[in-house]
Design an enzyme around this catalytic site. Structure first.
Site, PDB file in Angstrom:
ATOM      1  N   CYS A  66       0.857  -1.180   0.000  1.00 27.42           N
ATOM      2  CA  CYS A  66       0.000   0.000   0.000  1.00 27.42           C
ATOM      3  C   CYS A  66       0.897   1.236   0.000  1.00 27.42           C
ATOM      4  CB  CYS A  66      -0.916   0.006   1.223  1.00 27.42           C
ATOM      5  SG  CYS A  66      -0.026   0.113   2.805  1.00 27.42           S
ATOM      6  N   HIS A  96       5.791  -5.804   8.273  1.00 24.68           N
ATOM      7  CA  HIS A  96       5.778  -7.228   8.579  1.00 24.68           C
ATOM      8  C   HIS A  96       6.065  -8.039   7.317  1.00 24.68           C
ATOM      9  CE1 HIS A  96       3.249  -6.539  12.430  1.00 24.68           C
ATOM     10  NE2 HIS A  96       4.534  -6.599  12.697  1.00 24.68           N
ATOM     11  N   GLU A 187       1.228  -1.323  16.439  1.00 18.48           N
ATOM     12  CA  GLU A 187       0.372  -0.167  16.161  1.00 18.48           C
ATOM     13  C   GLU A 187      -0.561   0.133  17.327  1.00 18.48           C
ATOM     14  OE1 GLU A 187      -3.320   1.140  13.336  1.00 18.48           O
ATOM     15  OE2 GLU A 187      -1.863  -0.234  12.454  1.00 18.48           O
ATOM     16  N   THR A 250      -5.462  -0.029  12.314  1.00 18.24           N
ATOM     17  CA  THR A 250      -5.909   0.196  10.934  1.00 18.24           C
ATOM     18  C   THR A 250      -5.976  -1.072  10.096  1.00 18.24           C
ATOM     19  OG1 THR A 250      -3.640   0.694  10.248  1.00 18.24           O
ATOM     20  CG2 THR A 250      -5.032   2.565  10.903  1.00 18.24           C
ATOM     21  N   CYS A 288      -8.567   2.314   7.468  1.00 19.53           N
ATOM     22  CA  CYS A 288      -7.588   2.618   6.426  1.00 19.53           C
ATOM     23  C   CYS A 288      -8.147   2.260   5.054  1.00 19.53           C
ATOM     24  CB  CYS A 288      -6.317   1.818   6.715  1.00 19.53           C
ATOM     25  SG  CYS A 288      -5.177   1.717   5.354  1.00 19.53           S
ATOM     26  N   SER A 317       1.674 -10.440  10.432  1.00 18.83           N
ATOM     27  CA  SER A 317       0.977  -9.342   9.761  1.00 18.83           C
ATOM     28  C   SER A 317      -0.519  -9.428  10.023  1.00 18.83           C
ATOM     29  CB  SER A 317       1.245  -9.393   8.253  1.00 18.83           C
ATOM     30  OG  SER A 317       0.359  -8.553   7.545  1.00 18.83           O
ATOM     31  N   SER A 318      -1.050  -8.440  10.706  1.00 15.79           N
ATOM     32  CA  SER A 318      -2.471  -8.443  11.047  1.00 15.79           C
ATOM     33  C   SER A 318      -3.348  -8.384   9.804  1.00 15.79           C
ATOM     34  CB  SER A 318      -2.788  -7.263  11.968  1.00 15.79           C
ATOM     35  OG  SER A 318      -4.156  -7.198  12.259  1.00 15.79           O
ATOM     36  N   ASN A 319      -3.017  -7.499   8.854  1.00 19.40           N
ATOM     37  CA  ASN A 319      -3.887  -7.361   7.678  1.00 19.40           C
ATOM     38  C   ASN A 319      -3.877  -8.632   6.841  1.00 19.40           C
ATOM     39  OD1 ASN A 319      -2.289  -6.794   4.915  1.00 19.40           O
ATOM     40  ND2 ASN A 319      -1.100  -5.931   6.592  1.00 19.40           N
ATOM     41  N   SER A 380       2.198  -5.555   3.150  1.00 22.45           N
ATOM     42  CA  SER A 380       3.650  -5.481   3.311  1.00 22.45           C
ATOM     43  C   SER A 380       4.392  -6.415   2.362  1.00 22.45           C
ATOM     44  CB  SER A 380       4.037  -5.818   4.759  1.00 22.45           C
ATOM     45  OG  SER A 380       3.498  -4.878   5.656  1.00 22.45           O
TER      46      SER A 380
END
Length: 404
Positions: A66, A96, A187, A250, A288, A317-319, A380
Site C-alpha cells: 500500500c 511485517h 500499532e 488500521t 484505512c 501481519s495483522s492485515n 507489506s
C-alpha cells in the site's frame, strides 16, 4: 503527558524528519527497481488473470504494497543513503515482511532488541539515527529518543497518525477510547500511548462482553481480570465506560470494526437515550483505505471458482491474517505463507501457517487436472514476492510426480 504539545515540539526539531530526503520520483524509481514485477504488471493488465498449461491464477484486484508501506520502506532505504556511515537503528520491523527487514539488516540497519516486550535502548547513543516504522512508535519511545539527541526518521503511516489524532480527541473531551485491535501489536501499543483512558477489544465477542457490562450484565472483578493487560492504568469499568469513542488498529477487519462501532452506539443509545447519545458516544472513521480495498478485493476473489487460495504475507501481519480469515469463512482451501520458499521446488508440498496454529507441511497440495488458484498478499508484500510464488506454482503444475 500532553501528547499533542510533545508532537508539536518534536515536529519543529531539526533532528526530526517525516518527509524523507529524496524526491518522490527518485524514491519511486528506487522502490520499483527493488520490488516491482513485470509479470505482475502484465497480469494486472490482463484482468488479474494468468493461465499456463493446466494452471489458472486469479489475483485479487487489490493486493500487496500500500502507499503507506511503500513510503516507509523507501524512506528507510534512503535514510541509509543519506547517512552512509552513521549508526542507524529501527525501533521495530519496518513492516511485517521478512525479506524487506532482512534487506535492512544487510544495509547495517540495527533493530532495537526486546525481551518480554520491553525494548532495550541502552546501545542507542546521542547523534545516532533512529527510524520509526510504518506502525509508529509509542510516545514514550519518541520522547526518550528525542531527549537522547537522536535523529528521528518518522515513517509512520499517515492513516496510523489519523488514529492517534482520534484518540487524542477522545482524551481532550474525556471519552474513553475503545480500541479495536490486538493488544500486543506495535500499532495498538503506539495508539494506546496517545490515548487517555482506553480499553482494547480484540473482536466482536469481547466488544459484546463490554457492552453487556455497560448494561449491568457483568461482574466487576471478572471484567478487571479479563482486561488487566488491555486497559489503561487504573481503569475502572463503572466509571470509565460512561463516555465512549471508538478507534481501531488500521489493519483490523473492516466489517468487524464497523460492527463494533454500531454495537457501542446502540448500547449507549439504549442506556442513555437518543437525547443524550452525543454526550456518551463519539462516532469514528479510522478505517484505512488500503485495508478496506484489499479486504473488499478478497471478498470478490473468494466468489471466483477456486480450487485453493494462497495468501502471502508475514505471519505476524495483522492485515494478512484477516485476508486469510475471509478465505476460511467461505470454506476455501487456503494457505498462508510468508515467503515463496514455503512452496517446494520440485516436490508438491507447501509449508503454511493455519490460522492460530503452528507451521505445518502439506503434501500434494496442488490437485491433479486443471487447477484454479486464487492469490492475494498483505500490504507489506512486494509484487516480486508474488511473482516468485507464481513461478513456484508454474513449476509444480508441470511436474508429474506426487509425494507419497
Amino acid at each position: 503527558m500532553d501528547t499533542q504539545a510533545f508532537k508539536r515540539s518534536l515536529h519543529h526539531s531539526d533532528r526530526y524528519n517525516r518527509r524523507g530526503f529524496e524526491s518522490p520520483t527518485k524514491r519511486a524509481q528506487a522502490l520499483e527497481k527493488a520490488y516491482q514485477s513485470n509479470l505482475i504488471g502484465s497480469i494486472r493488465d490482463n484482468g488479474y488473470l494468468f493461465e499456463h498449461g493446466r494452471l489458472r491464477v486469479k489475483l485479487a484486484e487489490a493486493f500487496g504494497f500500500c502507499w503507506g508501506v511503500e513510503r516507509a520502506v523507501a524512506m528507510a532505504y534512503e535514510t541509509r543513503r543519506h547517512y552512509p556511515k552513521e549508526s542507524i537503528w529501527i525501533t521495530n520491523e519496518i513492516i511485517h515482511n521478512p525479506s524487506v527487514n532482512d534487506h535492512l539488516r544487510n544495509m547495517n540497519v540495527r533493530f532495537i532488541s526486546a525481551e518480554k516486550g520491553i525494548k532495550n535502548f541502552s546501545s542507542v547513543q546521542e547523534g545516532d539515527v533512529v527510524i520509526l516504522p510504518a506502525f509508529g512508535a509509542t510516545v514514550q519511545e519518541m520522547k526518550l529518543l528525542h531527549e537522547r539527541g537522536c535523529h528521528i526518521i518518522d515513517t509512520t503511516c499517515p492513516w496510523v497518525s489519523k488514529v492517534w489524532h482520534t484518540v487524542e480527541k477522545h482524551k481532550k473531551h474525556e471519552f474513553t477510547s475503545i480500541i479495536h485491535g490486538k493488544v500486543k501489536h506495535e500499532e495498538t501499543l503506539a495508539t494506546s500511548s496517545f490515548a487517555g483512558t482506553y480499553l482494547v477489544v480484540l473482536d466482536l465477542e469481547e466488544a459484546q462482553y463490554v457492552a453487556n457490562y455497560i448494561l449491568g450484565k457483568g461482574d466487576r472483578e471478572e471484567f478487571l481480570k479479563r482486561f488487566s493487560k488491555a486497559s489503561s492504568q487504573g481503569f475502572d469499568p463503572d466509571r470509565d465506560l460512561q463516555r465512549l469513542g471508538v478507534a481501531n488498529q488500521t489493519t483490523m477487519l473492516k466489517s468487524e470494526t464497523e460492527e463494533i462501532g454500531r454495537l457501542f452506539e446502540k448500547t449507549m443509545l439504549r442506556k442513555y437515550g437518543p437525547a443524550e447519545l452525543t454526550e456518551h458516544f463519539l462516532a469514528f472513521n479510522t478505517i484505512c483505505d488500503a485495508t478496506e480495498e484489499r479486504q473488499d478485493a478478497m471478498f470478490s476473489l473468494v466468489d471466483e471458482p477456486l480450487d485453493l487460495l494462497v495468501v502471502i504475507g508475514g505471519f505476524n501481519s495483522s492485515n494478512t491474517t484477516h485476508l486469510q480469515e475471509i478465505a476460511i469463512s467461505r470454506g476455501i482451501r487456503s494457505f498462508h505463507i510468508d515467503t515463496p520458499e514455503r512452496i517446494g521446488d520440485q516436490e508438491n508440498t507447501i509449508t503454511h501457517k493455519p490460522l492460530g496454529d503452528d507451521l505445518i507441511t502439506e503434501k500434494n497440495f496442488l490437485p491433479e487436472g486443471n487447477i484454479s488458484v486464487g492469490i492475494t498478499s498483505g500490504a507489506s508484500t512486494p509484487d516480486r514476492v508474488v511473482e516468485h510464488v507464481i513461478h513456484k506454482l508454474i513449476n509444480l503444475s508441470e511436474e508429474k510426480a506426487f509425494v507419497d
